[in-house]
Design an enzyme around this catalytic site. Structure first.
Site, PDB file in Angstrom:
ATOM      1  N   THR A 145       0.824  -1.203   0.000  1.00  0.00           N
ATOM      2  CA  THR A 145       0.000   0.000   0.000  1.00  0.00           C
ATOM      3  C   THR A 145       0.861   1.257   0.000  1.00  0.00           C
ATOM      4  OG1 THR A 145      -1.529   1.298   1.382  1.00  0.00           O
ATOM      5  CG2 THR A 145      -0.110  -0.239   2.517  1.00  0.00           C
ATOM      6  N   ASP A 146       0.313   2.340  -0.539  1.00  0.00           N
ATOM      7  CA  ASP A 146       1.037   3.614  -0.503  1.00  0.00           C
ATOM      8  C   ASP A 146       1.149   4.173   0.907  1.00  0.00           C
ATOM      9  OD1 ASP A 146      -1.625   4.315  -0.182  1.00  0.00           O
ATOM     10  OD2 ASP A 146      -1.659   5.789  -1.805  1.00  0.00           O
ATOM     11  N   GLU A 147       0.364   3.632   1.856  1.00  0.00           N
ATOM     12  CA  GLU A 147       0.406   4.153   3.223  1.00  0.00           C
ATOM     13  C   GLU A 147       1.747   3.898   3.909  1.00  0.00           C
ATOM     14  OE1 GLU A 147      -3.037   3.820   5.757  1.00  0.00           O
ATOM     15  OE2 GLU A 147      -4.283   3.224   4.062  1.00  0.00           O
ATOM     16  N   TYR A 182      -1.266  -0.163  11.267  1.00  0.00           N
ATOM     17  CA  TYR A 182      -1.515  -0.883  10.010  1.00  0.00           C
ATOM     18  C   TYR A 182      -0.388  -0.645   9.021  1.00  0.00           C
ATOM     19  CZ  TYR A 182      -3.027  -1.310   5.181  1.00  0.00           C
ATOM     20  OH  TYR A 182      -3.070  -1.583   3.840  1.00  0.00           O
ATOM     21  N   LYS A 210       2.530  -3.207   7.409  1.00  0.00           N
ATOM     22  CA  LYS A 210       2.736  -3.439   5.973  1.00  0.00           C
ATOM     23  C   LYS A 210       4.156  -3.072   5.557  1.00  0.00           C
ATOM     24  CE  LYS A 210       0.137  -4.516   3.183  1.00  0.00           C
ATOM     25  NZ  LYS A 210      -0.164  -5.863   2.616  1.00  0.00           N
TER      26      LYS A 210
END
Length: 358
Positions: A141-143, A166, A170
């Protein structure tokens, strides 16, 4: 890419990917969907392909080494696409340990199982030779990049700077994948996508939640002022991009996947209300969540220039198609918005509203 293990295939993106592969790859021999069927895993997402002779469902946990050994022995996978993850920021704030064990430990165990079955000489720790044609793809994810200011975009060279349990979990998983490539020579790729939308998304996420609430004349809870900006990617475009990386990506490389659609959350909420003919009075601003990143934006130049992938959907077409899908599948929405989800909804949004108004 003839024998594929998809983890988390009963979830939103995973189920869409399974549909995409079964539809577009005639040379596929077997696709195994390994899913624990937690709150967001829904086999209804795959009801129409259950009888496909190439599709197999296995209920299980990526942290179960013995199960993975059995599946590798039985199906002799040449490709792994790892979707399985706890993925909602609010839930990670409530139960961070679950995210660490599932997203980091689960990834390590899956990597280890692949290494054991794909490496040609496991007795030689210096050997970096693997079976021809095998590939492990980590869906990230870009997060993991953290937050952006008013300008700029995330590239594959952007330093990892996660701001929630979260995204930290990741990022940790991504680092493990890279470590298995650098240390053991495992043929891997990592894809980092922007916010997905489309069919079968569990209604804790912004777009399906707002569609469901607006359709049922419920309040639409919007965090803070709603000006958080995300780059939106239709899930079908995401699935096409993942397949492109599996087929053409350079081993060891990271590819950002974005839809070139930056939108503020409040803009999307208003658009949904407008399409459904509902009043903006349904919007309710609630207390913002801790560590809420203000803006994400993906630079997808690498995948578009090196691998010639391009998003097919404009946001305007994609969101209208998505709204219509949820309206046509209202019974599906009703079934998944019952039971435990209702308790979670109260804990996350009603409580936030009470705090905001207190």
């Amino acid at each position: 890419m003839k024998r594929i293990l998809v983890t988390g295939g009963a979830g939103f993106i995973g189920s869409n990917f399974i549909h995409y592969i079964l539809k577009n790859h005639v040379d596929l021999e077997a696709l195994v969907n390994l899913d624990l069927l937690t709150y967001a895993g829904n086999l209804e997402n795959l009801h129409d392909i259950e009888s496909n002779p190439k599709y197999y469902f296995v209920k299980g946990d990526v942290r179960d080494r013995n199960l993975l050994e059995t599946l590798f022995d039985e199906y002799d996978f040449d490709t792994i696409v790892h979707f399985a993850a706890e993925s909602h920021v609010d839930r990670s704030i409530e139960t961070p340990e679950l995210f660490l064990t599932t997203n980091i430990v689960g990834t390590q165990i899956l990597l280890d199982a692949a290494k054991q079955h794909w490496k040609i000489d496991n007795k030689d720790k210096y050997s970096r030779e693997y079976r021809k044609g095998v590939r492990y793809l980590q869906v990230s994810t870009d997060e993991v990049y953290g937050a952006l200011g008013a300008t700029g975009m995330f590239t594959e060279k952007t330093a990892l700077s996660p701001n929630s349990p979260y995204s930290a979990s990741k990022a940790g998983a991504d680092l493990l994948v890279n470590a298995y490539h650098e240390t053991y020579g495992m043929p891997v790729n990592i894809t980092r996508c922007s916010n997905n939308y489309g069919p079968y998304q569990f209604p804790e996420k912004l777009i399906p939640l707002m569609i469901y609430n607006a359709y049922n004349n419920k309040t639409l809870p919007v965090y803070g002022d709603g000006t958080q900006i995300r780059d939106w990617l239709h899930v079908s475009d995401h699935c096409a991009a993942i397949t492109t990386v599996l087929e053409s990506g350079t081993v060891g490389e990271v590819y950002n996947i974005g839809g070139n659609n930056e939108k503020a959350n409040i803009e999307i909420v208003r658009l949904i209300l407008n399409v459904l003919g509902k009043s903006e009075s349904l919007i309710e601003h609630v207390k913002d969540r801790p560590g809420h990143d203000r803006r994400y934006a993906i630079d997808n130049t690498k995948i578009t220039t090196e691998l010639q992938w391009q998003p097919a959907y404009t946001f305007e077409d994609g969101i209208r198609e998505t709204i219509q899908w949820y309206l046509n599948h209202n019974e599906w929405l009703e079934r998944v918005t019952s039971g435990k989800y209702q308790k979670y909804y109260h804990d996350m949004y009603d409580r936030a509203s009470e705090k905001n108004n207190g």
